[in-house]
Design a protein around this motif. Structure first.
Motif, PDB file in Angstrom:
ATOM      1  N   ARG A  75       0.836  -1.208   0.000  1.00 26.80           N
ATOM      2  CA  ARG A  75       0.000   0.000   0.000  1.00 26.80           C
ATOM      3  C   ARG A  75       0.866   1.252   0.000  1.00 26.80           C
ATOM      4  O   ARG A  75       0.641   2.181  -0.771  1.00 26.80           O
ATOM      5  CB  ARG A  75      -0.936  -0.022   1.212  1.00 26.80           C
ATOM      6  CG  ARG A  75      -1.961   1.087   1.240  1.00 26.80           C
ATOM      7  CD  ARG A  75      -2.972   0.959   2.383  1.00 26.80           C
ATOM      8  NE  ARG A  75      -2.422   0.471   3.626  1.00 26.80           N
ATOM      9  CZ  ARG A  75      -2.729  -0.716   4.175  1.00 26.80           C
ATOM     10  NH1 ARG A  75      -3.583  -1.519   3.594  1.00 26.80           N
ATOM     11  NH2 ARG A  75      -2.189  -1.079   5.321  1.00 26.80           N
ATOM     12  N   ILE A  91      -0.510  -3.368  -7.482  1.00 28.57           N
ATOM     13  CA  ILE A  91      -1.932  -3.534  -7.176  1.00 28.57           C
ATOM     14  C   ILE A  91      -2.323  -5.001  -7.364  1.00 28.57           C
ATOM     15  O   ILE A  91      -3.059  -5.572  -6.551  1.00 28.57           O
ATOM     16  CB  ILE A  91      -2.797  -2.590  -8.038  1.00 28.57           C
ATOM     17  CG1 ILE A  91      -2.589  -1.143  -7.573  1.00 28.57           C
ATOM     18  CG2 ILE A  91      -4.274  -2.975  -7.966  1.00 28.57           C
ATOM     19  CD1 ILE A  91      -3.178  -0.089  -8.481  1.00 28.57           C
ATOM     20  N   GLY A  92      -1.793  -5.624  -8.408  1.00 27.66           N
ATOM     21  CA  GLY A  92      -2.036  -7.057  -8.613  1.00 27.66           C
ATOM     22  C   GLY A  92      -1.474  -7.893  -7.479  1.00 27.66           C
ATOM     23  O   GLY A  92      -2.119  -8.845  -7.009  1.00 27.66           O
ATOM     24  N   GLU A  95      -3.721  -7.522  -4.512  1.00 32.97           N
ATOM     25  CA  GLU A  95      -4.931  -8.333  -4.651  1.00 32.97           C
ATOM     26  C   GLU A  95      -4.644  -9.789  -4.284  1.00 32.97           C
ATOM     27  O   GLU A  95      -5.426 -10.422  -3.560  1.00 32.97           O
ATOM     28  CB  GLU A  95      -5.460  -8.241  -6.080  1.00 32.97           C
ATOM     29  CG  GLU A  95      -6.729  -9.042  -6.304  1.00 32.97           C
ATOM     30  CD  GLU A  95      -7.243  -8.929  -7.716  1.00 32.97           C
ATOM     31  OE1 GLU A  95      -8.473  -8.928  -7.875  1.00 32.97           O
ATOM     32  OE2 GLU A  95      -6.424  -8.853  -8.659  1.00 32.97           O
ATOM     33  N   LYS A  96      -3.524 -10.336  -4.746  1.00 32.78           N
ATOM     34  CA  LYS A  96      -3.149 -11.720  -4.430  1.00 32.78           C
ATOM     35  C   LYS A  96      -2.943 -11.898  -2.927  1.00 32.78           C
ATOM     36  O   LYS A  96      -3.321 -12.918  -2.356  1.00 32.78           O
ATOM     37  CB  LYS A  96      -1.875 -12.114  -5.181  1.00 32.78           C
ATOM     38  CG  LYS A  96      -2.081 -12.303  -6.663  1.00 32.78           C
ATOM     39  CD  LYS A  96      -0.761 -12.579  -7.362  1.00 32.78           C
ATOM     40  CE  LYS A  96      -0.940 -12.531  -8.868  1.00 32.78           C
ATOM     41  NZ  LYS A  96       0.336 -12.516  -9.582  1.00 32.78           N
ATOM     42  N   VAL A  98      -4.341 -10.095  -0.512  1.00 32.90           N
ATOM     43  CA  VAL A  98      -5.658 -10.046   0.140  1.00 32.90           C
ATOM     44  C   VAL A  98      -6.378 -11.378  -0.050  1.00 32.90           C
ATOM     45  O   VAL A  98      -7.008 -11.896   0.880  1.00 32.90           O
ATOM     46  CB  VAL A  98      -6.501  -8.865  -0.401  1.00 32.90           C
ATOM     47  CG1 VAL A  98      -7.949  -8.978   0.038  1.00 32.90           C
ATOM     48  CG2 VAL A  98      -5.910  -7.545   0.057  1.00 32.90           C
ATOM     49  N   GLU A  99      -6.262 -11.957  -1.234  1.00 33.21           N
ATOM     50  CA  GLU A  99      -6.890 -13.261  -1.488  1.00 33.21           C
ATOM     51  C   GLU A  99      -6.301 -14.333  -0.573  1.00 33.21           C
ATOM     52  O   GLU A  99      -7.030 -15.202  -0.086  1.00 33.21           O
ATOM     53  CB  GLU A  99      -6.731 -13.646  -2.957  1.00 33.21           C
ATOM     54  CG  GLU A  99      -7.625 -12.831  -3.878  1.00 33.21           C
ATOM     55  CD  GLU A  99      -7.328 -13.021  -5.361  1.00 33.21           C
ATOM     56  OE1 GLU A  99      -6.371 -13.755  -5.713  1.00 33.21           O
ATOM     57  OE2 GLU A  99      -8.067 -12.431  -6.176  1.00 33.21           O
TER      58      GLU A  99
END
Length: 136
Positions: A75, A91-92, A95-96, A98-99
């Motif tokens: 971030r 950002i990708g 996302e990974k 967070v997943e």
């Protein structure tokens, strides 16, 4: 440390232990005293919530904290990176990450749901037995 422990509903020993195993890393004064920031207290409260609400083990808490730190770094990096392609990549990655965190939570929730369904099944059998033996 006592104030932090009280704020979080923990003992000083638990706060020290969480520091020893790497869940928490407060700054130190020149004299070696622990200096807890508001951020440390918030992090500790998140750890407690994960422990209590999701039943995370110490090992899972360590992974949870590690993922949280990874998210924080990503971030912060996204905010300062100028290159659009690098920003998209970060950002990708975020996302990974967070997943990965959601997967950990989903696995815990699935275990809780399974245990709960077993008790619901047991309750249904008790109700059947009550009917069979005319128990109120």
């Amino acid at each position: 440390m006592e104030d932090v422990a009280n704020l979080c509903g923990l003992t000083k020993r638990t706060v020290r232990y969480y520091e020893e195993i790497g869940l928490l890393a407060p700054e130190r004064s020149e004299g070696g005293f622990r200096l807890y920031t508001e951020s440390d207290v918030e992090k500790l409260k998140k750890i407690i919530n994960a422990r209590d609400a999701l039943g995370f083990s110490l090992q899972e808490l360590q992974e949870y904290v590690s993922i949280g730190e990874e998210l924080s770094v990503l971030r912060d990096g996204i905010r300062i990176v100028e290159d659009i392609e690098r920003k998209r990549s970060m950002i990708g990655d975020m996302e990974k990450t967070v997943e990965k965190q959601l997967k950990m939570m989903d696995q815990k929730i699935a275990k809780i749901v399974k245990i709960r369904s077993e008790f619901i099944e047991l309750k249904d059998k008790i109700q059947e037995a009550k009917i069979r033996y005319e128990i109120e």
